[in-house]
Write an enzyme that holds these catalytic residues in place. Structure first.
Site, PDB file in Angstrom:
ATOM      1  N   HIS A   1       0.870  -1.185   0.000  1.00  0.00           N
ATOM      2  CA  HIS A   1       0.000   0.000   0.000  1.00  0.00           C
ATOM      3  C   HIS A   1       0.909   1.238   0.000  1.00  0.00           C
ATOM      4  CE1 HIS A   1      -3.479   2.366   0.388  1.00  0.00           C
ATOM      5  NE2 HIS A   1      -3.900   2.061   1.589  1.00  0.00           N
TER       6      HIS A   1
ATOM      7  N   GLN B   1      -0.175   4.915   0.953  1.00  0.00           N
ATOM      8  CA  GLN B   1      -0.375   5.055   2.394  1.00  0.00           C
ATOM      9  C   GLN B   1       0.969   5.225   3.111  1.00  0.00           C
ATOM     10  OE1 GLN B   1      -3.603   4.737   4.260  1.00  0.00           O
ATOM     11  NE2 GLN B   1      -2.215   5.821   5.617  1.00  0.00           N
TER      12      GLN B   1
ATOM     13  N   ARG C   1      -3.233  11.904   2.970  1.00  0.00           N
ATOM     14  CA  ARG C   1      -3.347  11.093   1.756  1.00  0.00           C
ATOM     15  C   ARG C   1      -3.577  12.009   0.545  1.00  0.00           C
ATOM     16  NH1 ARG C   1      -5.053   5.787   2.136  1.00  0.00           N
ATOM     17  NH2 ARG C   1      -4.570   5.740  -0.096  1.00  0.00           N
TER      18      ARG C   1
HETATM   19  N1  NVA Z   1      -4.524  -4.155   5.389  1.00  0.00           N
HETATM   20  C1  NVA Z   1      -5.774  -3.495   5.103  1.00  0.00           C
HETATM   21  C2  NVA Z   1      -5.537  -2.062   4.759  1.00  0.00           C
HETATM   22  C3  NVA Z   1      -6.787  -1.264   4.519  1.00  0.00           C
HETATM   23  C4  NVA Z   1      -6.529   0.149   4.128  1.00  0.00           C
HETATM   24  C5  NVA Z   1      -6.478  -4.227   3.973  1.00  0.00           C
HETATM   25  O1  NVA Z   1      -5.813  -4.605   3.008  1.00  0.00           O
HETATM   26  O2  NVA Z   1      -7.693  -4.429   4.064  1.00  0.00           O
HETATM   27  N1   CP Z   2      -6.336   3.666   4.453  1.00  0.00           N
HETATM   28  C1   CP Z   2      -7.062   3.367   3.363  1.00  0.00           C
HETATM   29  O1   CP Z   2      -6.530   2.997   2.302  1.00  0.00           O
HETATM   30  O2   CP Z   2      -8.387   3.553   3.553  1.00  0.00           O
HETATM   31  P1   CP Z   2      -9.567   3.107   2.549  1.00  0.00           P
HETATM   32  O3   CP Z   2      -9.573   1.609   2.513  1.00  0.00           O
HETATM   33  O4   CP Z   2     -10.799   3.700   3.140  1.00  0.00           O
HETATM   34  O5   CP Z   2      -9.260   3.666   1.203  1.00  0.00           O
END
Ligand code: NVA
Ligand code: CP
Length: 314
Positions: A129, A132, A300
């Site tokens: 990610h 993030q 973000r």
């Molecule tokens: N590890 C989590 C992050 C969500 C922003 C997921 O992948 O669901």
């Molecule tokens: N932190 C993040 O990516 O949040 P969402 O899943 O709401 O986009």
């Protein structure tokens, strides 16, 4: 053409530039002189998973940079009726100037990069990610440099971050990669069986980065002396079938006030959100002065605008 699928797709000097641009965009937001590098462009936001922060911050961000965002929920496209990702990628890149994609397998992003002719941004995969993680480091650099962009990078170097819970998830992988790049120690603590994968260890080696992570099943050891403590949901999107087992195994890794007291004085708490209060973190910690989760969420927008500006200029 440049893409942003993983933390190391930009060099360290480029990350420093992105953080500086994010600070400028943040302070100049809404002012008439704001730059519009995506003028007359249309960017697709292709999402195979749910999202609140990522989809809204990208929609607002593309708009504020002068472009048109087009939200594409995968379950509303022909892809949900069997059209291949190959054809979808080829077609979309004939219309759009860039694609922001949230998906399951990371290999889908790599496939679109190979097939398409437009920049691709990883808005979360099962593996990483990166939007993030750039935001999280920017948010810390803002604090630790006292808002001085010239000191962003040095303010991060040598710091310790503790990451608790699901130490094999996309956020943990991104901290491992980002931490090695920026010279930040990443102390992971989770149940046995959730050690960092061969894939992320191989990625560090492929990028020529010395590991800065450690793994322990003892949360106290990870948190001791940490400048920031963070966690993520115990059940990431796509892992729902493992919910019961994960909740049981990860219960000792909840971030609560007792654990926060073992961190360095003035340590921050961060969480990419959404949080499951009472599972990976208590409401008391989320609401405490140490918690900077909403600054993190706001940033973000600014950091992603900086990333898009950087890609548009490439
Ligand atoms: N590890 C989590 C992050 C969500 C922003 C997921 O992948 O669901
Ligand atoms: N932190 C993040 O990516 O949040 P969402 O899943 O709401 O986009």
């Amino acid at each position: 053409m440049r893409h942003f699928l993983k933390e190391t797709d930009f060099s360290l000097p480029e990350v420093a530039d992105i953080f500086t641009t994010a600070a400028i965009l943040k302070s100049g937001r809404g002012k008439p002189c704001a730059a519009t590098p995506l003028e007359r462009q249309s960017w697709g936001l292709l999402f195979f998973k749910k999202s609140t922060r990522t989809r809204v911050s990208f929609q607002v961000g593309v708009h504020e940079l002068g472009g048109q965002p087009i939200m594409l929920n995968a379950d509303e496209l022909q892809i949900s009726r069997g059209e291949t990702i190959d054809d979808t990628g080829r077609v979309l890149s004939r219309y759009l100037h860039g694609l922001v994609i949230r998906c399951y397998e990371h290999s889908l992003l790599e496939k679109i990069v190979r097939l398409g002719t437009v920049p691709v941004v990883n808005a979360l995969s099962d593996y990483l990610h990166p939007c993030q993680i750039y935001t999280d480091f920017f948010t810390l650099a803002e604090r630790w440099s006292n808002g001085d962009p010239a000191r962003h990078m040095e303010s991060l170097k040598g710091r310790k971050i503790a990451f608790l819970g699901d130490t094999a998830c996309n956020m943990a992988n991104s901290f491992i990669l980002g931490g090695a790049m920026l010279g930040v120690e990443i102390a992971l603590s989770g149940p046995a069986g959730y050690e960092p994968s061969a894939a992320i260890r191989g990625q560090l080696a492929a990028d020529g980065l010395a590991p800065t992570w450690s793994f322990s099943t003892d949360p106290g050891q990870a948190v001791r002396g940490a400048d920031m403590v963070c966690t993520d949901v115990w059940v990431s999107m796509g892992m729902e079938a493992e919910r019961e087992a994960r909740l049981r195994q990860m219960a000792p890794y909840q971030v609560n006030s007792d654990l926060m007291r073992q961190a360095a004085p003035g340590a921050f708490f961060m969480h990419c959100l959404p949080a499951h209060s009472g599972e990976e973190v208590t409401q008391e910690v989320l609401d405490s002065p140490a918690s900077i989760v909403f600054d993190q969420a706001e940033n973000r927008l600014h950091v992603q605008k900086a990333i898009l500006s950087h890609l548009a200029a490439a």
